[in-house]
Design a protein around this motif. Structure first.
Motif, PDB file in Angstrom:
ATOM      1  N   ARG A 100       0.843  -1.146   0.012  1.00  0.00           N
ATOM      2  CA  ARG A 100      -0.111   0.021   0.068  1.00  0.00           C
ATOM      3  C   ARG A 100       0.760   1.151   0.054  1.00  0.00           C
ATOM      4  NH1 ARG A 100      -5.175   0.917   1.205  1.00  0.00           N
ATOM      5  NH2 ARG A 100      -5.422  -1.238   2.055  1.00  0.00           N
ATOM      6  N   GLY A 101       0.666   2.105  -1.104  1.00  0.00           N
ATOM      7  CA  GLY A 101       1.443   3.255  -1.171  1.00  0.00           C
ATOM      8  C   GLY A 101       0.891   4.436  -0.260  1.00  0.00           C
ATOM      9  N   CYS A 102       1.645   5.738  -0.391  1.00  0.00           N
ATOM     10  CA  CYS A 102       1.398   6.722   0.318  1.00  0.00           C
ATOM     11  C   CYS A 102       0.895   8.073  -0.545  1.00  0.00           C
ATOM     12  CB  CYS A 102       2.777   7.124   1.184  1.00  0.00           C
ATOM     13  SG  CYS A 102       2.447   8.645   2.461  1.00  0.00           S
ATOM     14  N   TYR A 103      -0.264   8.297  -0.265  1.00  0.00           N
ATOM     15  CA  TYR A 103      -0.825   9.670  -1.143  1.00  0.00           C
ATOM     16  C   TYR A 103      -0.264  11.193  -0.435  1.00  0.00           C
ATOM     17  CZ  TYR A 103      -3.852   6.987  -4.066  1.00  0.00           C
ATOM     18  OH  TYR A 103      -4.793   6.308  -4.944  1.00  0.00           O
ATOM     19  N   ASN A 104      -0.100  11.892  -1.104  1.00  0.00           N
ATOM     20  CA  ASN A 104       0.293  13.221  -0.630  1.00  0.00           C
ATOM     21  C   ASN A 104       1.337  13.450   0.486  1.00  0.00           C
ATOM     22  OD1 ASN A 104      -1.663  13.825  -2.525  1.00  0.00           O
ATOM     23  ND2 ASN A 104      -3.465  13.781  -0.988  1.00  0.00           N
ATOM     24  N   LEU A 105       0.611  14.055   1.609  1.00  0.00           N
ATOM     25  CA  LEU A 105       1.783  14.509   2.887  1.00  0.00           C
ATOM     26  C   LEU A 105       1.364  13.396   3.997  1.00  0.00           C
ATOM     27  CD1 LEU A 105       1.861  18.121   2.372  1.00  0.00           C
ATOM     28  CD2 LEU A 105       3.411  16.620   1.380  1.00  0.00           C
ATOM     29  N   LYS A 106       0.792  12.246   3.819  1.00  0.00           N
ATOM     30  CA  LYS A 106       0.348  11.332   4.884  1.00  0.00           C
ATOM     31  C   LYS A 106       1.404  10.783   5.497  1.00  0.00           C
ATOM     32  CE  LYS A 106      -4.519  10.951   3.486  1.00  0.00           C
ATOM     33  NZ  LYS A 106      -5.286  11.732   4.409  1.00  0.00           N
ATOM     34  N   CYS A 107       2.443  10.597   4.827  1.00  0.00           N
ATOM     35  CA  CYS A 107       3.678  10.101   5.184  1.00  0.00           C
ATOM     36  C   CYS A 107       4.964  10.717   4.668  1.00  0.00           C
ATOM     37  CB  CYS A 107       3.639   8.470   5.074  1.00  0.00           C
ATOM     38  SG  CYS A 107       3.606   7.742   3.511  1.00  0.00           S
ATOM     39  N   PRO A 108       6.073  10.490   5.408  1.00  0.00           N
ATOM     40  CA  PRO A 108       7.307  10.941   4.736  1.00  0.00           C
ATOM     41  C   PRO A 108       7.527  10.420   3.217  1.00  0.00           C
ATOM     42  CG  PRO A 108       7.826  10.059   6.766  1.00  0.00           C
ATOM     43  CD  PRO A 108       6.551   9.676   6.393  1.00  0.00           C
ATOM     44  N   GLY A 109       7.720  11.103   2.388  1.00  0.00           N
ATOM     45  CA  GLY A 109       7.719  10.803   0.888  1.00  0.00           C
ATOM     46  C   GLY A 109       8.023  12.265   0.045  1.00  0.00           C
ATOM     47  N   PHE A 110       6.856  12.582  -0.631  1.00  0.00           N
ATOM     48  CA  PHE A 110       6.861  14.012  -1.315  1.00  0.00           C
ATOM     49  C   PHE A 110       7.133  15.127  -0.453  1.00  0.00           C
ATOM     50  CE2 PHE A 110       4.781  17.465  -3.469  1.00  0.00           C
ATOM     51  CZ  PHE A 110       5.625  17.422  -4.738  1.00  0.00           C
ATOM     52  N   VAL A 111       8.252  16.176  -0.701  1.00  0.00           N
ATOM     53  CA  VAL A 111       8.406  17.180   0.185  1.00  0.00           C
ATOM     54  C   VAL A 111       7.790  18.241  -0.628  1.00  0.00           C
ATOM     55  CG1 VAL A 111       9.995  18.614   1.080  1.00  0.00           C
ATOM     56  CG2 VAL A 111      10.253  16.157   1.010  1.00  0.00           C
ATOM     57  N   SER A 112       6.992  19.435  -0.246  1.00  0.00           N
ATOM     58  CA  SER A 112       6.262  20.353  -0.927  1.00  0.00           C
ATOM     59  C   SER A 112       7.316  21.572  -0.841  1.00  0.00           C
ATOM     60  CB  SER A 112       5.029  20.811  -0.329  1.00  0.00           C
ATOM     61  OG  SER A 112       3.826  20.048  -0.662  1.00  0.00           O
ATOM     62  N   ALA A 113       7.408  22.291  -2.038  1.00  0.00           N
ATOM     63  CA  ALA A 113       8.233  23.532  -1.842  1.00  0.00           C
ATOM     64  C   ALA A 113       7.688  24.461  -0.853  1.00  0.00           C
ATOM     65  CB  ALA A 113       8.380  24.199  -3.222  1.00  0.00           C
ATOM     66  N   ARG A 114       8.553  25.568  -0.486  1.00  0.00           N
ATOM     67  CA  ARG A 114       7.966  26.483   0.270  1.00  0.00           C
ATOM     68  C   ARG A 114       7.022  27.438  -0.701  1.00  0.00           C
ATOM     69  NH1 ARG A 114      12.119  29.856   4.280  1.00  0.00           N
ATOM     70  NH2 ARG A 114      12.074  27.529   5.151  1.00  0.00           N
ATOM     71  N   GLY A 115       5.981  28.028  -0.248  1.00  0.00           N
ATOM     72  CA  GLY A 115       5.026  28.546  -1.166  1.00  0.00           C
ATOM     73  C   GLY A 115       4.610  28.180  -2.323  1.00  0.00           C
ATOM     74  N   ALA A 116       4.716  26.726  -2.527  1.00  0.00           N
ATOM     75  CA  ALA A 116       4.107  26.222  -3.761  1.00  0.00           C
ATOM     76  C   ALA A 116       2.887  26.634  -3.925  1.00  0.00           C
ATOM     77  CB  ALA A 116       4.142  24.687  -3.367  1.00  0.00           C
ATOM     78  N   ASN A 117       2.479  26.674  -5.496  1.00  0.00           N
ATOM     79  CA  ASN A 117       1.362  27.143  -6.092  1.00  0.00           C
ATOM     80  C   ASN A 117       0.083  26.032  -5.787  1.00  0.00           C
ATOM     81  OD1 ASN A 117      -0.494  26.972  -8.739  1.00  0.00           O
ATOM     82  ND2 ASN A 117      -0.215  29.102  -8.064  1.00  0.00           N
ATOM     83  N   LEU A 118       0.625  24.615  -5.777  1.00  0.00           N
ATOM     84  CA  LEU A 118      -0.197  23.720  -5.465  1.00  0.00           C
ATOM     85  C   LEU A 118       0.282  22.787  -4.424  1.00  0.00           C
ATOM     86  CD1 LEU A 118      -1.686  22.356  -9.086  1.00  0.00           C
ATOM     87  CD2 LEU A 118      -3.038  23.344  -7.233  1.00  0.00           C
ATOM     88  N   VAL A 119      -0.561  22.301  -3.531  1.00  0.00           N
ATOM     89  CA  VAL A 119       0.045  21.475  -2.470  1.00  0.00           C
ATOM     90  C   VAL A 119      -0.642  20.115  -2.503  1.00  0.00           C
ATOM     91  CG1 VAL A 119      -0.002  21.112  -0.008  1.00  0.00           C
ATOM     92  CG2 VAL A 119       0.440  23.264  -0.901  1.00  0.00           C
TER      93      VAL A 119
END
Length: 206
Positions: free
Chosen positions: A61-80
């Protein structure tokens, strides 16, 4: 990629489109992806949302969005990841799209996601290189639907096949301006044609 709503989608179903990278890690393939989907079971509504996802071996089972360590959003990102977007395309009336790229940074070797339909490219974030370390890599542009086996699935995109005679972007889902970027940031048109249509089919179940 064009953006379409799915107002009649059931809670157990998912519909969307994404950029995907598969990396071989030993005997398994890891997957990272970024795109847009409608997933009522994940968000408890039928909004269209920007999403990211990764899984280690295509089976776990994978990980969506920011629910666990993985994808790191950029500061001030236009889309989160998980953010709702609007408006959707309207069949025969309005064509709405968002341009994304998913490439490996030649310095950090992280996999960076950019948005390109604004005044200038906007960094949305990155997948750390450890999530997709191996080679060879498979790069895919995909429309998808997920639904229970033997059930009637939701529409992919607009739910309509493309009409290659009138080339109307307001009637069917598509990927266009598809380019491959080399490590030195040079881009190549893969197809030599301005547009590649998505066939709106129900061909995936779980």
């Amino acid at each position: 990629m064009s953006i379409w709503a799915s107002p009649n989608q059931e809670n157990s179903q998912e519909s969307g489109a994404s950029l995907q990278i598969y990396c071989q890690d030993g005997g398994n393939y890891n997957l990272i992806q970024a795109g847009f989907h409608i997933s009522p079971s994940l968000y408890h509504n039928k909004d269209i949302r920007f999403f990211t996802y990764w899984t280690k071996d295509l089976k776990s089972r994978g990980c969506y969005n920011l629910k666990c360590p993985g994808f790191v959003s950029a500061r001030g990102a236009n889309l989160v990841p998980g953010q709702a977007i609007s408006p959707p395309s309207i069949y025969g009336k309005q064509d709405y799209y968002i341009r994304l790229s998913l490439n490996q940074d030649p310095n950090s070797e992280d996999w960076v996601v950019y948005r390109h339909d604004l005044e200038k490219p906007s960094l949305l974030g990155h997948f750390p290189k450890k999530l997709c370390p191996g080679i060879p890599r498979i790069q895919a542009l995909t429309g998808f639907v997920n639904y229970f086996k033997n059930a009637h699935g939701p529409p992919m995109g607009s739910g309509h096949f493309p009409n290659y005679e009138d080339h109307d972007d307001k009637k069917s889902a598509y990927f266009r301006r598809i380019q491959y970027y080399t490590p030195n940031d040079r881009s190549y048109n893969l197809f030599g044609v301005p547009m590649v249509k998505l066939l709106d089919r129900l061909d995936c179940c779980r």
